[in-house]
Design an enzyme around this catalytic site. Structure first.
Site, PDB file in Angstrom:
ATOM      1  N   SER A 247     -67.476  58.852  42.016  1.00  0.00           N
ATOM      2  CA  SER A 247     -67.677  59.923  42.975  1.00  0.00           C
ATOM      3  C   SER A 247     -68.795  60.655  42.990  1.00  0.00           C
ATOM      4  CB  SER A 247     -66.521  60.787  43.106  1.00  0.00           C
ATOM      5  OG  SER A 247     -66.726  62.055  43.802  1.00  0.00           O
TER       6      SER A 247
ATOM      7  N   TYR B 291     -60.451  67.221  37.812  1.00  0.00           N
ATOM      8  CA  TYR B 291     -60.748  65.928  38.483  1.00  0.00           C
ATOM      9  C   TYR B 291     -62.177  65.392  38.283  1.00  0.00           C
ATOM     10  CZ  TYR B 291     -62.342  63.059  42.343  1.00  0.00           C
ATOM     11  OH  TYR B 291     -62.756  61.944  43.314  1.00  0.00           O
TER      12      TYR B 291
ATOM     13  N   LYS C 168     -63.946  62.037  36.275  1.00  0.00           N
ATOM     14  CA  LYS C 168     -65.042  60.942  36.739  1.00  0.00           C
ATOM     15  C   LYS C 168     -66.296  60.729  35.705  1.00  0.00           C
ATOM     16  CE  LYS C 168     -62.611  59.554  40.556  1.00  0.00           C
ATOM     17  NZ  LYS C 168     -61.953  58.218  40.527  1.00  0.00           N
TER      18      LYS C 168
END
Ligand code: UD1
Length: 338
Positions: free
Chosen positions: A124, A148, A152
């Site tokens: 992302s 989150y 990643k």
């Protein structure tokens, strides 16, 4: 190629599965249906005009993941499965680290055991953190502002380290900007569980009458109209980027490739509201609210590396993204049935 699509019942995974099949690949979906619905599968089969193999597997379960890879003779894995709600990751960080890191670790271990050489990973643009200049380039340093985002950053690092240890491994890290839109048929699309966090599903739910109004989080950003600007790209363009990346890394001399997938052109919240109003044919009710914590003014890609190395470009317009989202949402006001 025979390809394992983890999280293949989800939003981006389902659109990518269809394009893999259209490109002549054999795609097998692995999903635990914790954040997706089973009714996506018959719809995919109708669009693909053929049956699709589905395995219900929790990829944090090492033994189950080993068994999945042992049984099927895969040539590559596209790894979409994971948790992705920023706010939830702040309140349940351990779930995010366990699920996102755990699934990647099990898959890599099972791939090594079975000699599966390639993995395409859903990363992302969140890995550029909050202070990156725009447009964002792949060589910028990475960081995060919430669990989150850290999962990643960490999964990218795990994949790079696995490639150092295994010279036969090929890895594509695909950094998505803001995926929106839906398949042209209007039968598959984004169906977030619970209250959506992202702009496009919220706009679609306001348009269809599931929500009263959209809150615009801040109109005092240093942008032309004061609202945040993002690089929205059509999920069908994004899916095509996965097919291109998979073809590119198979047999490549480069072990780890990182590509931004975005259009390179930012659109503001107000511009998105106007575009969606045009698509659905009525004005949408909005109210300006304070900034959302953790938001940045602008995020958009420098997509030139993907264009040069993959021959890939996002071509669909904002109006197409809104029209396709609206077709999906108006045909399926409550998302997938079960
Ligand atoms: C968000 C996440 C990001 C994640 C990405 C994909 C945050 C802070 N960032 O990115 O980590 O990778 O989703 O899941 O959650 N907006 C409104 N009103 C709303 C919702 C959004 O005005 O009700 C605005 C936002 O302030 C932003 C734009 O719309 O300017 C896009 O927001 P969103 O769709 O949540 O995406 P990102 O913030 O880019």
């Amino acid at each position: 190629m025979r390809i394992l699509v983890s999280g293949g019942a989800g939003y981006i995974g389902s659109h990518t599965t269809l394009q893999l099949i259209a490109a002549g690949h054999d795609a097998v979906i692995a999903d635990d249906f914790s954040r997706s619905k089973r009714s996506v599968i018959p719809r995919l089969e109708a669009l693909a005009a053929r049956p699709i193999e589905v395995r219900v597997v929790d990829l944090t379960d090492r033994a189950a993941t080993d068994a999945l890879l042992e049984s099927a003779g895969f040539d590559a894995v596209i790894h979409f499965a994971g948790l992705k709600a920023v706010g939830e990751s702040v309140s349940k960080p351990l779930d995010y680290y366990r699920v996102n890191l755990g699934s990647t670790l099990s898959l890599l271990a099972a791939m090594a055991r079975q000699g599966v050489p390639s993995i395409v990973f859903s990363s992302s643009a969140t890995v550029y953190g909050e202070h990156a200049p725009v447009p964002m380039e792949e060589d910028f340093p990475t960081s995060a502002t919430n669990p989150y985002g850290w999962t990643k950053v960490m999964q990218e690092q795990v994949l790079r380290d696995a490639a150092v240890a295994d010279p036969s491994l090929r890895v594509a890290l695909l950094r998505y900007f803001n995926p929106v839109g839906a398949h042209r048929s209007g039968t598959i699309g984004e169906d977030p569980s619970g209250i959506p966090n992202n702009l496009m599903p919220l706009l679609a739910q306001v348009a269809v009458g599931r929500r009263d109004k959209l809150l615009i989080y801040g109109d005092d950003y240093p942008t032309p109209d004061g609202t945040g600007r993002r690089d929205y790209l059509h999920v069908e363009d994004l899916a095509a980027g996965h097919v291109a990346a998979l073809d590119r890394i198979a047999g490549s001399a480069t072990q780890v490739s990182t590509w931004n997938l975005g259009t390179g052109t930012p659109t503001s919240v107000k511009e998105m509201v106007d575009a969606f109003s045009r698509a659905c044919g009525h004005e949408l009710s909005v109210e300006v609210a304070p900034r959302r914590s953790g938001d940045i003014a602008e995020s958009y890609a420098d997509p030139s590396r993907a264009e040069a190395e993959l021959g890939w470009r996002a071509t669909r317009t904002i109006d197409e993204m809104c029209a396709d989202t609206w077709r999906w949402q108006s045909n399926n006001p409550d998302g997938y049935p079960v």
